[in-house]
Design a protein around this motif. Structure first.
Motif, PDB file in Angstrom:
ATOM      1  N   VAL A   1       0.831  -1.208   0.000  1.00  0.00           N
ATOM      2  CA  VAL A   1       0.000   0.000   0.000  1.00  0.00           C
ATOM      3  C   VAL A   1       0.863   1.254   0.000  1.00  0.00           C
ATOM      4  CG1 VAL A   1      -1.691   1.320   1.323  1.00  0.00           C
ATOM      5  CG2 VAL A   1      -1.965  -1.148   1.069  1.00  0.00           C
TER       6      VAL A   1
ATOM      7  N   THR B   1      -5.548   4.618   6.436  1.00  0.00           N
ATOM      8  CA  THR B   1      -6.509   5.250   7.339  1.00  0.00           C
ATOM      9  C   THR B   1      -5.930   6.475   8.037  1.00  0.00           C
ATOM     10  OG1 THR B   1      -5.854   3.791   9.150  1.00  0.00           O
ATOM     11  CG2 THR B   1      -7.675   3.054   7.760  1.00  0.00           C
TER      12      THR B   1
ATOM     13  N   ALA C   1     -10.871  11.610   2.465  1.00  0.00           N
ATOM     14  CA  ALA C   1     -10.033  11.184   1.348  1.00  0.00           C
ATOM     15  C   ALA C   1      -9.758  12.318   0.362  1.00  0.00           C
ATOM     16  CB  ALA C   1     -10.699  10.006   0.625  1.00  0.00           C
TER      17      ALA C   1
ATOM     18  N   ARG D   1      -6.347  -0.017   2.559  1.00  0.00           N
ATOM     19  CA  ARG D   1      -6.392   1.433   2.390  1.00  0.00           C
ATOM     20  C   ARG D   1      -5.696   2.135   3.544  1.00  0.00           C
ATOM     21  NH1 ARG D   1     -12.154   3.587  -0.071  1.00  0.00           N
ATOM     22  NH2 ARG D   1     -11.942   2.626  -2.130  1.00  0.00           N
TER      23      ARG D   1
ATOM     24  N   HIS E   1      -8.181   6.018  -4.461  1.00  0.00           N
ATOM     25  CA  HIS E   1      -8.402   4.572  -4.366  1.00  0.00           C
ATOM     26  C   HIS E   1      -7.628   3.961  -3.206  1.00  0.00           C
ATOM     27  CE1 HIS E   1     -10.946   3.910  -7.798  1.00  0.00           C
ATOM     28  NE2 HIS E   1     -10.121   4.546  -8.602  1.00  0.00           N
ATOM     29  N   LEU E   2      -6.592   4.669  -2.739  1.00  0.00           N
ATOM     30  CA  LEU E   2      -5.748   4.140  -1.670  1.00  0.00           C
ATOM     31  C   LEU E   2      -6.112   4.697  -0.297  1.00  0.00           C
ATOM     32  CD1 LEU E   2      -2.326   4.494  -3.508  1.00  0.00           C
ATOM     33  CD2 LEU E   2      -3.483   2.337  -2.968  1.00  0.00           C
TER      34      LEU E   2
ATOM     35  N   ALA F   1      -8.752   5.642   2.772  1.00  0.00           N
ATOM     36  CA  ALA F   1     -10.042   5.348   3.383  1.00  0.00           C
ATOM     37  C   ALA F   1     -10.891   6.620   3.388  1.00  0.00           C
ATOM     38  CB  ALA F   1      -9.853   4.839   4.803  1.00  0.00           C
TER      39      ALA F   1
END
Length: 323
Positions: A190, A294, A234, A292, A208-209, A211
Protein backbone atom coordinates in the motif's frame (compact mmCIF):
# COMPACT_ATOMS: atom_id res chain seq x y z
CA UNK A 1 30.50 -10.23 43.26
CA UNK A 2 27.44 -9.11 41.28
CA UNK A 3 28.05 -7.28 38.03
CA UNK A 4 25.32 -4.63 38.29
CA UNK A 5 25.94 -3.17 34.86
CA UNK A 6 25.71 -6.56 33.11
CA UNK A 7 22.51 -7.47 34.96
CA UNK A 8 20.91 -4.17 34.06
CA UNK A 9 22.06 -4.16 30.42
CA UNK A 10 20.34 -7.49 29.91
CA UNK A 11 17.05 -5.71 30.72
CA UNK A 12 17.73 -2.36 29.02
CA UNK A 13 16.18 -3.14 25.62
CA UNK A 14 12.90 -4.28 27.14
CA UNK A 15 12.78 -1.31 29.52
CA UNK A 16 13.37 1.09 26.63
CA UNK A 17 10.51 -0.50 24.70
CA UNK A 18 8.20 -0.25 27.73
CA UNK A 19 9.13 3.38 28.42
CA UNK A 20 8.81 4.41 24.78
CA UNK A 21 5.31 2.93 24.50
CA UNK A 22 4.32 4.77 27.65
CA UNK A 23 5.89 8.14 26.87
CA UNK A 24 5.95 8.40 23.06
CA UNK A 25 9.34 10.09 23.32
CA UNK A 26 12.70 8.51 22.61
CA UNK A 27 14.64 10.99 24.75
CA UNK A 28 12.20 10.75 27.67
CA UNK A 29 12.28 6.95 27.46
CA UNK A 30 16.08 6.96 27.65
CA UNK A 31 15.95 9.33 30.63
CA UNK A 32 13.41 7.09 32.38
CA UNK A 33 15.59 4.03 31.89
CA UNK A 34 18.65 5.88 33.14
CA UNK A 35 16.74 6.94 36.26
CA UNK A 36 15.70 3.29 36.70
CA UNK A 37 19.38 2.31 36.64
CA UNK A 38 20.23 4.90 39.31
CA UNK A 39 17.45 3.66 41.58
CA UNK A 40 18.59 0.07 41.02
CA UNK A 41 22.18 0.91 41.97
CA UNK A 42 21.01 2.81 45.05
CA UNK A 43 18.74 -0.07 46.10
CA UNK A 44 21.61 -2.55 45.95
CA UNK A 45 23.66 -0.30 48.23
CA UNK A 46 20.92 -0.48 50.88
CA UNK A 47 20.51 -3.96 52.48
CA UNK A 48 16.82 -3.36 53.28
CA UNK A 49 16.01 -2.16 49.76
CA UNK A 50 18.08 -4.94 48.20
CA UNK A 51 16.03 -7.54 50.05
CA UNK A 52 12.90 -6.32 48.22
CA UNK A 53 14.37 -7.17 44.83
CA UNK A 54 13.20 -10.77 44.56
CA UNK A 55 12.73 -10.81 40.79
CA UNK A 56 14.94 -8.31 38.98
CA UNK A 57 12.91 -8.01 35.78
CA UNK A 58 9.67 -7.37 37.66
CA UNK A 59 11.32 -4.88 40.05
CA UNK A 60 12.87 -2.91 37.18
CA UNK A 61 9.58 -2.85 35.25
CA UNK A 62 7.68 -1.56 38.27
CA UNK A 63 10.29 1.09 38.99
CA UNK A 64 10.41 2.24 35.36
CA UNK A 65 6.60 2.38 35.23
CA UNK A 66 6.48 4.64 38.29
CA UNK A 67 9.02 6.98 36.72
CA UNK A 68 7.05 7.06 33.46
CA UNK A 69 3.83 7.79 35.35
CA UNK A 70 5.40 10.90 36.88
CA UNK A 71 6.64 12.01 33.45
CA UNK A 72 3.20 11.50 31.89
CA UNK A 73 1.52 13.59 34.56
CA UNK A 74 3.89 16.50 33.97
CA UNK A 75 3.73 16.05 30.19
CA UNK A 76 0.02 16.91 30.18
CA UNK A 77 0.85 20.51 31.04
CA UNK A 78 3.62 20.72 28.42
CA UNK A 79 1.42 19.25 25.67
CA UNK A 80 -1.31 21.82 26.30
CA UNK A 81 1.19 24.59 25.42
CA UNK A 82 2.56 22.78 22.37
CA UNK A 83 2.44 24.70 19.07
CA UNK A 84 0.24 22.96 16.51
CA UNK A 85 -0.46 19.24 16.35
CA UNK A 86 1.56 16.78 18.42
CA UNK A 87 3.06 13.48 17.28
CA UNK A 88 5.46 11.17 19.12
CA UNK A 89 9.17 11.09 18.38
CA UNK A 90 9.61 8.43 15.70
CA UNK A 91 11.94 5.47 16.04
CA UNK A 92 13.35 5.01 12.54
CA UNK A 93 15.14 1.82 11.51
CA UNK A 94 16.23 0.40 8.13
CA UNK A 95 13.70 -1.65 6.21
CA UNK A 96 16.22 -4.50 6.29
CA UNK A 97 15.65 -4.81 10.04
CA UNK A 98 11.98 -5.82 9.60
CA UNK A 99 11.23 -8.79 11.80
CA UNK A 100 14.33 -8.39 13.96
CA UNK A 101 14.40 -7.05 17.50
CA UNK A 102 15.75 -3.58 18.21
CA UNK A 103 16.00 -1.54 21.38
CA UNK A 104 13.10 0.67 20.30
CA UNK A 105 11.51 -1.49 17.62
CA UNK A 106 8.34 -3.30 18.72
CA UNK A 107 9.17 -5.78 21.44
CA UNK A 108 8.21 -9.43 20.65
CA UNK A 109 5.62 -9.18 23.42
CA UNK A 110 3.88 -6.45 21.46
CA UNK A 111 2.82 -8.98 18.83
CA UNK A 112 0.27 -10.24 21.33
CA UNK A 113 -1.25 -6.81 21.96
CA UNK A 114 -5.03 -7.07 22.37
CA UNK A 115 -5.74 -4.27 19.91
CA UNK A 116 -5.16 -3.93 16.21
CA UNK A 117 -3.26 -0.68 16.68
CA UNK A 118 0.52 -0.74 16.22
CA UNK A 119 3.29 1.71 15.41
CA UNK A 120 2.69 5.45 15.35
CA UNK A 121 -1.07 4.85 15.25
CA UNK A 122 -0.95 3.22 18.67
CA UNK A 123 1.22 5.96 20.18
CA UNK A 124 -1.12 8.67 18.87
CA UNK A 125 -4.17 6.89 20.26
CA UNK A 126 -2.50 6.41 23.64
CA UNK A 127 -2.31 10.19 23.98
CA UNK A 128 -6.06 10.14 24.61
CA UNK A 129 -5.62 8.15 27.79
CA UNK A 130 -5.12 9.38 31.33
CA UNK A 131 -1.59 8.64 32.60
CA UNK A 132 -2.77 5.80 34.88
CA UNK A 133 -4.79 4.23 32.05
CA UNK A 134 -1.86 4.41 29.68
CA UNK A 135 0.50 2.74 32.13
CA UNK A 136 -2.00 -0.02 32.91
CA UNK A 137 -2.76 -0.67 29.24
CA UNK A 138 0.86 -0.72 28.06
CA UNK A 139 2.04 -2.94 30.89
CA UNK A 140 -0.79 -5.47 30.62
CA UNK A 141 -2.00 -5.49 27.01
CA UNK A 142 1.36 -4.89 25.37
CA UNK A 143 3.89 -6.46 27.74
CA UNK A 144 1.70 -8.97 29.62
CA UNK A 145 2.62 -7.71 33.10
CA UNK A 146 0.30 -9.21 35.77
CA UNK A 147 -2.26 -6.87 37.31
CA UNK A 148 -0.83 -7.43 40.78
CA UNK A 149 2.46 -5.92 39.61
CA UNK A 150 0.66 -3.10 37.77
CA UNK A 151 -1.30 -2.25 40.93
CA UNK A 152 1.99 -2.01 42.80
CA UNK A 153 3.41 0.36 40.20
CA UNK A 154 0.30 2.56 40.27
CA UNK A 155 -0.13 2.46 44.05
CA UNK A 156 -3.65 1.12 43.76
CA UNK A 157 -5.60 -2.13 44.11
CA UNK A 158 -5.54 -4.97 41.60
CA UNK A 159 -9.26 -4.43 40.91
CA UNK A 160 -8.65 -0.75 40.15
CA UNK A 161 -5.72 -1.64 37.88
CA UNK A 162 -7.97 -3.99 35.91
CA UNK A 163 -10.57 -1.24 35.55
CA UNK A 164 -7.97 1.23 34.30
CA UNK A 165 -6.76 -1.20 31.63
CA UNK A 166 -10.34 -2.02 30.62
CA UNK A 167 -11.25 1.65 30.16
CA UNK A 168 -8.06 2.20 28.17
CA UNK A 169 -8.84 -0.81 25.98
CA UNK A 170 -12.28 0.58 25.16
CA UNK A 171 -10.82 4.00 24.33
CA UNK A 172 -8.13 2.52 22.08
CA UNK A 173 -10.75 0.42 20.25
CA UNK A 174 -13.15 3.33 19.64
CA UNK A 175 -14.64 3.14 16.13
CA UNK A 176 -13.69 6.73 15.25
CA UNK A 177 -9.93 6.05 15.53
CA UNK A 178 -7.64 5.12 12.61
CA UNK A 179 -7.29 1.37 12.26
CA UNK A 180 -3.99 -0.35 11.53
CA UNK A 181 -4.35 -4.09 10.95
CA UNK A 182 -2.16 -4.64 7.88
CA UNK A 183 0.62 -7.21 8.00
CA UNK A 184 4.09 -6.15 6.74
CA UNK A 185 3.46 -7.38 3.18
CA UNK A 186 0.25 -5.36 2.87
CA UNK A 187 1.84 -2.30 4.46
CA UNK A 188 4.67 -2.41 1.96
CA UNK A 189 2.32 -2.86 -1.01
CA UNK A 190 0.00 0.00 0.00
CA UNK A 191 2.81 2.45 0.82
CA UNK A 192 4.55 1.65 -2.48
CA UNK A 193 1.28 2.31 -4.31
CA UNK A 194 0.92 5.60 -2.40
CA UNK A 195 4.41 6.65 -3.53
CA UNK A 196 3.56 5.85 -7.17
CA UNK A 197 0.25 7.73 -6.98
CA UNK A 198 1.84 10.78 -5.34
CA UNK A 199 4.54 10.81 -8.01
CA UNK A 200 1.94 10.68 -10.80
CA UNK A 201 0.00 13.59 -9.31
CA UNK A 202 -3.23 11.82 -10.25
CA UNK A 203 -5.83 12.47 -7.57
CA UNK A 204 -8.02 9.52 -8.60
CA UNK A 205 -5.15 7.07 -8.03
CA UNK A 206 -4.63 8.44 -4.54
CA UNK A 207 -8.33 8.33 -3.68
CA UNK A 208 -8.40 4.57 -4.37
CA UNK A 209 -5.75 4.14 -1.67
CA UNK A 210 -7.29 6.39 0.99
CA UNK A 211 -10.04 5.35 3.38
CA UNK A 212 -13.06 7.69 3.25
CA UNK A 213 -12.33 8.94 6.78
CA UNK A 214 -8.53 9.05 6.44
CA UNK A 215 -6.79 11.63 8.63
CA UNK A 216 -3.48 13.43 8.07
CA UNK A 217 -1.59 14.91 11.03
CA UNK A 218 1.54 17.04 10.72
CA UNK A 219 3.83 18.01 13.61
CA UNK A 220 6.40 20.75 12.99
CA UNK A 221 6.52 22.17 16.52
CA UNK A 222 6.03 25.60 14.98
CA UNK A 223 9.25 25.40 12.94
CA UNK A 224 7.53 25.06 9.55
CA UNK A 225 4.04 25.87 8.25
CA UNK A 226 1.68 22.94 8.80
CA UNK A 227 -2.05 22.51 9.19
CA UNK A 228 -2.95 23.41 12.77
CA UNK A 229 -5.76 20.87 12.70
CA UNK A 230 -5.90 17.35 11.23
CA UNK A 231 -6.80 17.13 7.54
CA UNK A 232 -9.76 14.74 7.38
CA UNK A 233 -11.37 12.87 4.48
CA UNK A 234 -10.03 11.18 1.35
CA UNK A 235 -10.57 14.15 -0.99
CA UNK A 236 -8.96 16.69 1.37
CA UNK A 237 -5.98 14.44 2.16
CA UNK A 238 -5.57 13.48 -1.50
CA UNK A 239 -5.50 17.10 -2.65
CA UNK A 240 -3.12 18.03 0.17
CA UNK A 241 -0.74 15.25 -0.91
CA UNK A 242 -0.86 16.14 -4.60
CA UNK A 243 -0.24 19.80 -3.74
CA UNK A 244 2.65 18.97 -1.43
CA UNK A 245 4.64 17.03 -4.02
CA UNK A 246 3.54 19.34 -6.80
CA UNK A 247 5.05 22.33 -4.98
CA UNK A 248 8.38 20.57 -4.70
CA UNK A 249 8.41 20.08 -8.46
CA UNK A 250 7.38 23.65 -9.23
CA UNK A 251 10.20 25.07 -7.13
CA UNK A 252 12.70 22.60 -8.59
CA UNK A 253 13.50 21.27 -5.13
CA UNK A 254 15.33 17.99 -5.00
CA UNK A 255 13.41 15.53 -2.86
CA UNK A 256 15.47 12.69 -1.41
CA UNK A 257 13.66 9.70 0.00
CA UNK A 258 14.09 6.19 1.29
CA UNK A 259 11.73 3.54 2.65
CA UNK A 260 12.16 2.98 6.40
CA UNK A 261 10.45 1.39 9.35
CA UNK A 262 8.84 3.92 11.69
CA UNK A 263 8.03 2.42 15.08
CA UNK A 264 8.20 -0.95 13.34
CA UNK A 265 5.79 -0.02 10.51
CA UNK A 266 6.63 0.77 6.87
CA UNK A 267 7.02 4.47 6.10
CA UNK A 268 9.22 7.07 4.41
CA UNK A 269 12.12 9.32 5.33
CA UNK A 270 12.30 12.42 3.14
CA UNK A 271 14.54 15.47 2.80
CA UNK A 272 14.08 18.63 0.76
CA UNK A 273 14.59 22.39 1.05
CA UNK A 274 12.01 24.93 2.19
CA UNK A 275 11.30 27.88 -0.10
CA UNK A 276 13.25 30.07 2.34
CA UNK A 277 16.33 27.87 1.95
CA UNK A 278 16.06 25.92 5.20
CA UNK A 279 16.51 22.15 4.94
CA UNK A 280 13.46 20.07 5.81
CA UNK A 281 13.73 16.54 7.14
CA UNK A 282 10.61 14.53 7.81
CA UNK A 283 9.37 11.02 8.32
CA UNK A 284 5.95 9.87 7.18
CA UNK A 285 4.23 6.97 8.93
CA UNK A 286 1.05 5.27 7.77
CA UNK A 287 -1.81 3.30 9.27
CA UNK A 288 -3.26 0.72 6.88
CA UNK A 289 -6.51 -1.24 7.18
CA UNK A 290 -8.31 -3.36 4.57
CA UNK A 291 -5.92 -2.29 1.82
CA UNK A 292 -6.39 1.43 2.39
CA UNK A 293 -4.55 4.14 4.29
CA UNK A 294 -6.51 5.25 7.34
CA UNK A 295 -3.98 7.76 8.67
CA UNK A 296 -0.82 9.60 7.61
CA UNK A 297 1.53 11.02 10.22
CA UNK A 298 4.11 13.61 9.10
CA UNK A 299 6.79 14.35 11.67
CA UNK A 300 8.97 17.33 10.69
CA UNK A 301 9.74 18.92 14.04
CA UNK A 302 13.56 19.05 13.98
CA UNK A 303 13.64 18.81 17.78
CA UNK A 304 12.13 15.32 17.49
CA UNK A 305 14.45 14.20 14.69
CA UNK A 306 17.82 14.96 16.26
CA UNK A 307 18.83 11.28 16.28
CA UNK A 308 17.75 10.70 12.69
CA UNK A 309 20.78 10.22 10.41
CA UNK A 310 20.64 12.55 7.39
CA UNK A 311 20.13 10.98 4.00
CA UNK A 312 23.32 10.54 2.01
CA UNK A 313 22.68 11.95 -1.50
CA UNK A 314 25.01 9.28 -2.86
CA UNK A 315 22.89 6.51 -1.35
CA UNK A 316 19.38 7.95 -1.10
CA UNK A 317 17.01 8.01 -4.04
CA UNK A 318 15.60 11.07 -5.72
CA UNK A 319 11.82 10.87 -5.36
CA UNK A 320 10.14 8.49 -5.86
CA UNK A 321 11.95 5.81 -3.86
CA UNK A 322 11.84 2.28 -5.24
CA UNK A 323 10.66 -0.59 -3.07
Amino acid sequence: MRDLATEFEAERGRLLAVAHRMLGSRSEAEDAVQETWLRYANALADPAARAEIRELSAWLTTTCARICLDVLRSARVRREAYVGQWLPEPVVTPVESAGRGDGFAPDPAERAVRTDQLGTALLVVLERLAPEQRVAFVLHDVFAVPFARIAEALGTSEVAARQLASRARRAVSAPDLPRHTADPAEQRRVVAAFVAAAESGELDRLLHLLAPDVVLIGDSGGHFPTARRPVVGADAVGRFTVGLFGRAGRYHQQLLARPVLIDGVFGLQLETVHTDGRPIRLVTAFAVHDGRITAIFNQLNPEKLTDLPPLDPAEAQVWPPRW
